[in-house]
Design an enzyme around this catalytic site. Structure first.
Site, PDB file in Angstrom:
ATOM      1  N   LYS A  42      18.943 -43.081 -15.461  1.00 57.77           N
ATOM      2  CA  LYS A  42      17.847 -42.745 -14.534  1.00 57.77           C
ATOM      3  C   LYS A  42      18.384 -42.523 -13.129  1.00 57.77           C
ATOM      4  CE  LYS A  42      15.342 -46.236 -12.691  1.00 57.77           C
ATOM      5  NZ  LYS A  42      15.247 -46.224 -11.215  1.00 57.77           N
ATOM      6  N   ASN A  43      19.286 -43.423 -12.686  1.00 54.25           N
ATOM      7  CA  ASN A  43      19.718 -43.399 -11.285  1.00 54.25           C
ATOM      8  C   ASN A  43      20.800 -42.369 -10.996  1.00 54.25           C
ATOM      9  OD1 ASN A  43      17.789 -45.268 -10.834  1.00 54.25           O
ATOM     10  ND2 ASN A  43      19.169 -47.018 -10.731  1.00 54.25           N
ATOM     11  N   ARG A  97      11.362 -44.898  -4.948  1.00 48.04           N
ATOM     12  CA  ARG A  97      12.365 -44.994  -3.879  1.00 48.04           C
ATOM     13  C   ARG A  97      13.292 -43.783  -3.865  1.00 48.04           C
ATOM     14  NH1 ARG A  97      14.222 -47.775   0.780  1.00 48.04           N
ATOM     15  NH2 ARG A  97      16.433 -47.262   0.977  1.00 48.04           N
ATOM     16  N   CYS A 156      10.173 -49.924  -6.576  1.00 52.08           N
ATOM     17  CA  CYS A 156      10.071 -51.310  -7.026  1.00 52.08           C
ATOM     18  C   CYS A 156       9.908 -52.253  -5.837  1.00 52.08           C
ATOM     19  CB  CYS A 156      11.337 -51.704  -7.794  1.00 52.08           C
ATOM     20  SG  CYS A 156      11.454 -50.887  -9.360  1.00 52.08           S
ATOM     21  N   ARG A 168      12.670 -52.536   1.870  1.00 55.38           N
ATOM     22  CA  ARG A 168      13.620 -51.458   1.518  1.00 55.38           C
ATOM     23  C   ARG A 168      13.672 -50.466   2.663  1.00 55.38           C
ATOM     24  NH1 ARG A 168      13.164 -50.086  -4.711  1.00 55.38           N
ATOM     25  NH2 ARG A 168      15.401 -49.733  -4.475  1.00 55.38           N
ATOM     26  N   PRO A 169      14.385 -50.881   3.744  1.00 55.17           N
ATOM     27  CA  PRO A 169      14.435 -50.052   4.944  1.00 55.17           C
ATOM     28  C   PRO A 169      15.171 -48.731   4.704  1.00 55.17           C
ATOM     29  CG  PRO A 169      15.985 -51.871   5.098  1.00 55.17           C
ATOM     30  CD  PRO A 169      15.194 -52.087   3.840  1.00 55.17           C
ATOM     31  N   ILE A 170      15.013 -47.819   5.635  1.00 49.48           N
ATOM     32  CA  ILE A 170      15.719 -46.531   5.520  1.00 49.48           C
ATOM     33  C   ILE A 170      16.494 -46.227   6.802  1.00 49.48           C
ATOM     34  CG2 ILE A 170      14.093 -45.570   3.830  1.00 49.48           C
ATOM     35  CD1 ILE A 170      12.837 -43.952   6.116  1.00 49.48           C
ATOM     36  N   ASP A 171      16.833 -47.283   7.541  1.00 58.83           N
ATOM     37  CA  ASP A 171      17.548 -47.091   8.817  1.00 58.83           C
ATOM     38  C   ASP A 171      18.872 -46.368   8.643  1.00 58.83           C
ATOM     39  OD1 ASP A 171      18.003 -49.666   7.446  1.00 58.83           O
ATOM     40  OD2 ASP A 171      19.567 -49.932   8.955  1.00 58.83           O
ATOM     41  N   LEU A 172      19.547 -46.611   7.512  1.00 64.02           N
ATOM     42  CA  LEU A 172      20.861 -45.978   7.329  1.00 64.02           C
ATOM     43  C   LEU A 172      20.723 -44.461   7.151  1.00 64.02           C
ATOM     44  CD1 LEU A 172      22.456 -48.675   4.965  1.00 64.02           C
ATOM     45  CD2 LEU A 172      22.741 -48.424   7.448  1.00 64.02           C
ATOM     46  N   ASP A 193      20.492 -54.844 -10.918  1.00 63.73           N
ATOM     47  CA  ASP A 193      19.491 -54.326 -11.863  1.00 63.73           C
ATOM     48  C   ASP A 193      19.565 -55.009 -13.228  1.00 63.73           C
ATOM     49  OD1 ASP A 193      19.519 -50.876 -10.669  1.00 63.73           O
ATOM     50  OD2 ASP A 193      18.632 -52.712  -9.896  1.00 63.73           O
ATOM     51  N   ARG A 231       8.892 -46.411 -16.225  1.00 63.97           N
ATOM     52  CA  ARG A 231       9.623 -45.701 -15.164  1.00 63.97           C
ATOM     53  C   ARG A 231      11.109 -45.668 -15.470  1.00 63.97           C
ATOM     54  NH1 ARG A 231       9.092 -48.070  -9.572  1.00 63.97           N
ATOM     55  NH2 ARG A 231      10.593 -46.393  -9.261  1.00 63.97           N
TER      56      ARG A 231
HETATM   57  C1  EPZ Z   1      19.508 -48.015  -5.861  1.00 63.24           C
HETATM   58  O1  EPZ Z   1      18.497 -48.318  -4.928  1.00 63.24           O
HETATM   59  C2  EPZ Z   1      18.865 -48.082  -7.238  1.00 63.24           C
HETATM   60  N1  EPZ Z   1      17.779 -47.115  -7.312  1.00 63.24           N
HETATM   61  C3  EPZ Z   1      18.308 -49.488  -7.496  1.00 63.24           C
HETATM   62  O2  EPZ Z   1      17.834 -49.525  -8.848  1.00 63.24           O
HETATM   63  C4  EPZ Z   1      19.451 -50.492  -7.355  1.00 63.24           C
HETATM   64  O3  EPZ Z   1      18.911 -51.799  -7.500  1.00 63.24           O
HETATM   65  C5  EPZ Z   1      20.106 -50.344  -5.985  1.00 63.24           C
HETATM   66  O4  EPZ Z   1      20.560 -48.987  -5.798  1.00 63.24           O
HETATM   67  C6  EPZ Z   1      21.312 -51.261  -5.828  1.00 63.24           C
HETATM   68  O5  EPZ Z   1      22.232 -51.018  -6.837  1.00 63.24           O
HETATM   69  C7  EPZ Z   1      18.064 -45.802  -7.494  1.00 63.24           C
HETATM   70  O6  EPZ Z   1      19.209 -45.401  -7.563  1.00 63.24           O
HETATM   71  C8  EPZ Z   1      16.891 -44.880  -7.606  1.00 63.24           C
HETATM   72  P1  EPZ Z   1      20.614 -49.544  -1.809  1.00 63.24           P
HETATM   73  P2  EPZ Z   1      18.754 -48.053  -3.344  1.00 63.24           P
HETATM   74  O7  EPZ Z   1      20.364 -48.554  -0.734  1.00 63.24           O
HETATM   75  O8  EPZ Z   1      19.643 -46.890  -3.174  1.00 63.24           O
HETATM   76  C9  EPZ Z   1      19.685 -52.087   2.040  1.00 63.24           C
HETATM   77  C10 EPZ Z   1      16.255 -49.687 -10.577  1.00 63.24           C
HETATM   78  O9  EPZ Z   1      15.643 -50.622 -11.117  1.00 63.24           O
HETATM   79  N2  EPZ Z   1      19.416 -50.845   2.792  1.00 63.24           N
HETATM   80  O10 EPZ Z   1      21.951 -49.584  -2.461  1.00 63.24           O
HETATM   81  O11 EPZ Z   1      17.436 -48.054  -2.671  1.00 63.24           O
HETATM   82  C11 EPZ Z   1      18.649 -52.392   0.982  1.00 63.24           C
HETATM   83  O12 EPZ Z   1      17.508 -53.013   1.533  1.00 63.24           O
HETATM   84  C12 EPZ Z   1      16.406 -49.664  -9.070  1.00 63.24           C
HETATM   85  O13 EPZ Z   1      16.768 -48.721 -11.198  1.00 63.24           O
HETATM   86  C13 EPZ Z   1      19.191 -50.920   4.156  1.00 63.24           C
HETATM   87  O14 EPZ Z   1      19.208 -51.996   4.751  1.00 63.24           O
HETATM   88  O15 EPZ Z   1      19.511 -49.387  -2.952  1.00 63.24           O
HETATM   89  C14 EPZ Z   1      19.413 -53.315   0.053  1.00 63.24           C
HETATM   90  O16 EPZ Z   1      19.375 -54.634   0.570  1.00 63.24           O
HETATM   91  C15 EPZ Z   1      15.841 -50.888  -8.404  1.00 63.24           C
HETATM   92  N3  EPZ Z   1      18.944 -49.778   4.857  1.00 63.24           N
HETATM   93  C16 EPZ Z   1      20.845 -52.797   0.132  1.00 63.24           C
HETATM   94  O17 EPZ Z   1      20.888 -51.940   1.284  1.00 63.24           O
HETATM   95  C17 EPZ Z   1      18.913 -48.545   4.245  1.00 63.24           C
HETATM   96  O18 EPZ Z   1      18.686 -47.522   4.943  1.00 63.24           O
HETATM   97  C18 EPZ Z   1      21.255 -51.960  -1.054  1.00 63.24           C
HETATM   98  O19 EPZ Z   1      20.247 -51.000  -1.259  1.00 63.24           O
HETATM   99  C19 EPZ Z   1      19.137 -48.481   2.847  1.00 63.24           C
HETATM  100  C20 EPZ Z   1      19.394 -49.643   2.145  1.00 63.24           C
END
Ligand code: EPZ
Length: 444
Positions: A28-29, A104, A128, A133-137, A326, A423
């Site tokens: 999926k991812n 997301r 989820c 789940r911020p998007i600052d990055l 996950d 999903r």
């Molecule tokens: C991906 O989410 C996956 N989703 C998630 O799987 C997975 O749990 C996650 O990566 C971690 O492996 C998809 O690929 C669609 P991150 P993502 O950005 O990209 C923080 C599932 O069940 N962060 O790696 O959203 C964030 O809050 C789902 O398949 C910021 O602070 O995860 C987290 O603490 C659930 N600012 C950490 O980074 C940002 O701008 C890692 O999140 C972005 C992220």
């Protein structure tokens, strides 16, 4: 939105009676990101071995809403599907708010849209509920690449009239979506983009290698530093189809379920090397696991091993290749059945233990220490709730973990909100039934 549906599951009362093979679908991812990456191409891209799940349909609906031409066909082997996507007809870059807030991964569209069309607007994405789940990055990355931002209400708007410029970005946190999205933004940018402290998940490697095979120039794939040499707006050519790699989270989910509920189970079409963080722990715990060839993990003669004879272990979730967040919910359900104490330290998300409260209601001995740590004492027997007490799937992975708990337990369990499970898991009840589980989908 799907009508409200539930699973009704007959527990196995601790018996290990499931038997058979599970064929793992495309990840999926990775699939969702390949769909977003189709925006970087001129002409029609073909995406194969895609999972036939709700999120993939949501992503297709968002792309169609922007004007892309999309067709979906089932795989000849009956598992998963094939997408043909042509984004040359996109006539809007305003991502649908409602659809985006259900998933997301919608945020990954913003990089390709901004870099190809010079504008994008999007809401804070949903998905989820596993923590903030911020998007600052993403926002900081676009600004560093020269985009101008306007935030009105809770909609983010970015413009980059002359395209994005390559730059140096250090991710304060390793982010899967951030790495993928800014990598894609860099593909069409003017000049070179250097991304540091990147995530290294296999799904990212798979997409990056496909993009390179179609004319992108990305160095450092699979490492924490990626260097993207931009094409200055020249679109990629769909020289190669994308074949979605096997879903390591789906494979790990069925492996953990099989370890506790099956006598003989084969997890086929997987990549064992993507799951070493999981198989190592299970083998040390005493689960009879064998890796067969390049794409099969097998558990054999498991029914003669009592779950209470398996050893407990601690889990600290970590970016790849560490233990995947996950699979955290699923391993918690597993650890309620083995002997001894297990500490779970969830380092990635701070809201991923809601389902543990449900396991406690079923009889598990779990202490929630704080939002990131729980202590499990096993073994404990799990029993169905009275009919008037509901059990929900809180998110995709917690939903699978609750189904695991129901299969482990005694009695008849009803799990609601199964659209969340749909999903990320294609035809879950059919695949569990083929292993001998007694599980049916009902309309609420
Ligand atoms: C991906 O989410 C996956 N989703 C998630 O799987 C997975 O749990 C996650 O990566 C971690 O492996 C998809 O690929 C669609 P991150 P993502 O950005 O990209 C923080 C599932 O069940 N962060 O790696 O959203 C964030 O809050 C789902 O398949 C910021 O602070 O995860 C987290 O603490 C659930 N600012 C950490 O980074 C940002 O701008 C890692 O999140 C972005 C992220």
């Amino acid at each position: 939105m799907n009508k409200k549906e539930s699973f009704v599951i007959q527990g196995l009362s601790g018996e290990k009676t499931l038997n058979g093979s599970v064929y793992i679908n495309g990840a999926k991812n990775a699939a969702l990101k390949a769909m977003a990456a189709s925006i970087l191409f001129e002409g029609k891209v073909i995406l194969e071995n895609m999972p036939d799940t709700n999120d993939v349909d949501t992503m297709a609906n968002i792309l169609s809403g922007l004007g892309a031409k999309i067709s979906k066909n089932t795989n000849p082997n009956g598992r998963g599907c094939i997408f043909e996507i042509n984004t040359d007809t996109i006539n809007s870059t305003d991502i649908d708010k409602i659809l985006a807030q259900g998933m997301r991964a919608s945020i990954v569209l913003t990089g390709p849209l901004l870099s190809r069309f010079g504008s994008v607007s999007f809401p804070s994405p949903g998905g989820c509920v596993i923590g903030n789940r911020p998007i600052d990055l993403f926002v900081n990355g676009y600004k560093k690449m020269g985009a101008k931002d306007i935030i009105d209400n809770d909609v983010y708007k970015f413009t980059a009239k002359n395209g994005l410029n390559g730059t140096n970005i250090f991710f304060n946190i390793q982010t899967v979506g951030g790495t993928e999205t800014l990598m894609m933004a860099g593909v069409l940018a003017h000049g070179t983009t250097i991304l540091k402290n990147c995530a290294m998940e296999p799904e990212i490697v798979s997409i990056a290698e496909w993009l390179n095979s179609c004319g992108a120039h990305i160095d450092g794939i699979g490492t924490t530093t990626m260097i993207i040499h931009g094409t200055s707006g020249k679109l990629l050519k769909p020289k190669n189809k994308y074949f979605t790699l096997p879903d390591r989270i789906e494979a790990g989910s069925y492996l953990l379920l099989g370890a506790i509920c099956a006598d003989n189970i084969e997890i086929k079409n997987c990549v064992p090397s993507h799951l070493e963080a999981v198989t190592n722990l299970l083998i040390e715990s005493g689960v009879p696991i064998n890796v067969i060839g390049e794409s099969t993990i097998k558990i054999s003669n498991n029914s003669k091993i009592k779950n209470s004879s398996l050893k407990s272990f601690n889990v600290r979730t970590h970016e790849y290749p560490g233990f995947p967040t996950d699979l955290q919910s699923q391993v918690v359900s597993f650890l309620t059945q083995v002997s001894g104490e297990s500490m779970i330290f969830e380092t990635i998300f701070e809201g991923r233990f809601k389902f543990a409260e449900d396991l406690i209601r079923l009889g598990a001995n779990i202490t929630i220490m704080n939002s990131r740590e729980i202590l499990i004492k096993g073994p404990s027997s799990l029993s169905a709730l009275p009919d008037d007490e509901l059990l929900f799937a809180h998110d995709i992975r917690a939903g699978f973990a609750i189904v695991m708990a129901a299969l482990i337990g005694k009695g008849q369990f009803k799990v609601s909100n199964v659209h969340l499970i749909d999903r990320g898991y294609e035809k879950l009840e059919q695949r569990l039934s083929s292993l001998g589980a007694n599980i049916v989908r009902i309309n609420d």
